[in-house]
Design a protein around this motif. Structure first.
Motif, short mmCIF file in Angstrom:
data_model
loop_
_atom_site.label_atom_id
_atom_site.label_comp_id
_atom_site.label_asym_id
_atom_site.label_seq_id
_atom_site.Cartn_x
_atom_site.Cartn_y
_atom_site.Cartn_z
N PHE A 194 32.75 51.70 44.42
CA PHE A 194 32.19 53.09 44.46
C PHE A 194 31.11 53.30 43.37
N GLY A 195 30.74 52.10 42.74
CA GLY A 195 29.79 52.15 41.60
C GLY A 195 29.95 52.68 40.20
N LEU A 196 31.24 52.73 39.74
CA LEU A 196 31.94 52.93 38.45
C LEU A 196 31.93 51.82 37.59
N VAL A 197 31.48 51.84 36.61
CA VAL A 197 30.67 52.92 36.01
C VAL A 197 29.20 52.45 35.53
N ASN A 198 28.37 53.33 36.17
CA ASN A 198 27.07 53.27 36.04
C ASN A 198 26.58 51.84 36.70
N VAL A 199 27.31 51.34 37.64
CA VAL A 199 26.81 50.16 38.45
C VAL A 199 26.73 50.59 39.98
N GLY A 200 25.82 51.43 40.52
CA GLY A 200 25.96 51.78 41.72
C GLY A 200 25.66 53.52 41.84
N SER A 201 26.48 54.05 41.05
CA SER A 201 26.91 55.44 40.92
C SER A 201 26.33 55.95 39.54
N PRO A 202 25.06 56.12 39.38
CA PRO A 202 24.50 56.86 38.00
C PRO A 202 25.33 57.55 37.21
N MET A 203 25.38 57.39 35.83
CA MET A 203 26.18 58.16 34.96
C MET A 203 25.58 59.54 34.77
N GLN A 204 26.52 60.70 34.99
CA GLN A 204 25.88 62.08 34.88
C GLN A 204 25.95 62.42 33.43
N ALA A 220 42.72 57.25 29.41
CA ALA A 220 43.76 56.99 30.36
C ALA A 220 43.22 57.14 31.81
N CYS A 221 41.84 56.99 31.61
CA CYS A 221 41.22 56.90 33.31
C CYS A 221 41.46 55.59 33.92
N LEU A 222 41.44 55.80 35.26
CA LEU A 222 41.79 54.69 35.99
C LEU A 222 40.60 53.53 35.99
N MET A 223 39.47 53.94 35.50
CA MET A 223 38.52 52.90 35.13
C MET A 223 38.24 52.33 34.02
N ALA A 224 39.46 52.52 33.05
CA ALA A 224 39.47 51.87 31.72
C ALA A 224 39.53 50.41 32.05
N SER A 225 39.16 49.56 31.07
CA SER A 225 39.17 48.31 31.36
C SER A 225 40.45 47.55 31.34
N ASN A 226 41.56 48.38 30.69
CA ASN A 226 42.89 47.70 30.45
C ASN A 226 43.55 47.42 32.09
N ILE A 227 43.07 48.22 33.06
CA ILE A 227 43.85 48.21 34.46
C ILE A 227 43.45 46.43 34.99
N GLU A 228 42.28 46.26 34.59
CA GLU A 228 41.88 44.96 35.36
C GLU A 228 42.53 43.62 34.63
N PHE A 229 42.87 43.86 33.38
CA PHE A 229 43.26 42.75 32.33
C PHE A 229 44.54 43.00 32.08
N GLY A 230 45.60 42.28 32.71
CA GLY A 230 47.00 42.26 32.37
C GLY A 230 47.63 42.99 31.30
N SER A 231 48.87 42.63 31.11
CA SER A 231 49.84 43.40 29.85
C SER A 231 49.58 44.82 29.59
N SER A 232 48.41 45.28 29.15
CA SER A 232 48.23 46.57 28.92
C SER A 232 48.38 47.44 29.88
N ILE A 233 48.31 47.03 31.16
CA ILE A 233 48.44 47.93 32.37
C ILE A 233 49.59 48.40 32.55
N ILE A 234 50.71 47.61 32.06
CA ILE A 234 52.11 48.44 32.00
C ILE A 234 52.14 49.65 31.56
N ASP A 235 51.65 49.60 30.15
CA ASP A 235 51.75 51.06 29.35
C ASP A 235 50.74 52.13 30.34
N ASN A 250 32.73 62.87 38.67
CA ASN A 250 31.46 63.57 38.66
C ASN A 250 30.56 62.71 38.83
N ASP A 251 30.39 61.37 38.44
CA ASP A 251 29.71 60.35 39.06
C ASP A 251 29.69 60.24 40.74
#
Ligand SMILES: [Zn+2]
Ligand SMILES: [Zn+2]
Length: 258
Positions: A194-204, A220-235, A250-251
């Motif tokens: 969907f272009g997040l963050v600022n890669v296709g959907s410009p940041m407002q 706590a956002c879904l687009m925080a980098s922790n989601i992609e990179f193991g272990s911390s995703i559990i928290d 908004n973007d």
């Protein structure tokens, strides 16, 4: 009599020529799938995925290696996430099937792209946009002990999930289900499409994580980098499946989504 004998072979010959010419034409007219619209860079189809300006439906092709089928719960959660943030009046469809192992694990992203070329069968057609998800039976070759990759959006309509890594992470925790981890990673990768963050959907408003490109600085956002990179995703997944925060939403809204 003589005339008939001469005429007949000529007619037959003409028919043969006509037939072979016809069949050549048919070969030329066999529809060739135009794959170019699905081979662009990440974020290039953000607006096409979010809005109904060009595409009114979305088809997701999930190809998983036998034994790594995503849970039904995760697929349903993904559909809900897509319906919440996009305009697709003609629906979001899921097409899922198993394939044999490539025996290439651990994978480079180039190998995943090659597997996509071999296995993907659905491309954009008419007013239907298509996304491909490959669930691999192994890990990314760049994984380290403290940092493993669970998934990746690697082109405008292409996603890989590292199924084995995902299972390992989920099985390390008694409080988090596999489907919750899958949901978080699938939704996160779609956030990138969907272009997040600022890669296709410009940041407002500026909310870019200074240390991790294309990610959100809201913890706590879904687009925080922790989601992609193991272990911390559990928290992150422990109490609830993370959602997009207001800045990310908004973007999307500014680029035709919701
Ligand atoms: Zn990410
Ligand atoms: Zn965010």
């Amino acid at each position: 009599m003589k005339i008939q004998k001469i005429v007949l072979p000529i007619i037959a010959l003409l028919l043969i020529v006509a037939c072979s010419k016809d069949s050549t034409n048919t070969d030329n007219e066999t529809p060739r799938v135009d794959k170019s619209a699905n081979l662009r860079s990440l974020g290039a189809s953000a607006n096409d995925l979010l809005s109904d300006a060009k595409f009114t439906s979305l088809t997701i092709e999930i190809v998983y290696v036998t034994g790594f089928k995503p849970t039904d719960a995760a697929i349903n959660n993904l559909k809900q996430f897509l319906q919440k943030h996009t305009y697709k009046p003609d629906g979001v469809n899921v097409n899922i099937r198993a394939v044999a192992s490539s025996n290439l694990a651990p994978f480079s992203i180039e190998e995943i792209a090659k597997l996509e070329a071999d296995e993907r069968s659905i491309y954009n057609a008419g007013d239907e946009i298509a996304v491909f998800i490959y669930v691999a039976d192994g890990s990314n070759e760049n994984d380290e002990d403290g940092k493993v990759v669970l998934g990746s959006a690697f082109r405008n309509t292409s996603v890989v999930l590292y199924g084995k890594t995902l299972e390992k992470i989920a099985s390390n925790s008694s409080s988090v289900s596999k489907s919750d981890v899958e949901t978080a990673v699938l939704n996160h990768e779609f956030g990138h499409l969907f272009g997040l963050v600022n890669v296709g959907s410009p940041m407002q408003v500026d909310h870019l994580d200074p240390e991790n490109a294309a990610h959100c600085n809201v913890n706590a956002c879904l687009m925080a980098s922790n989601i992609e990179f193991g272990s911390s995703i559990i928290d992150m997944v422990e109490n609830r499946i993370p959602e997009l925060d207001d800045l990310c939403v908004n973007d999307l809204v500014a680029n035709g989504g919701r």
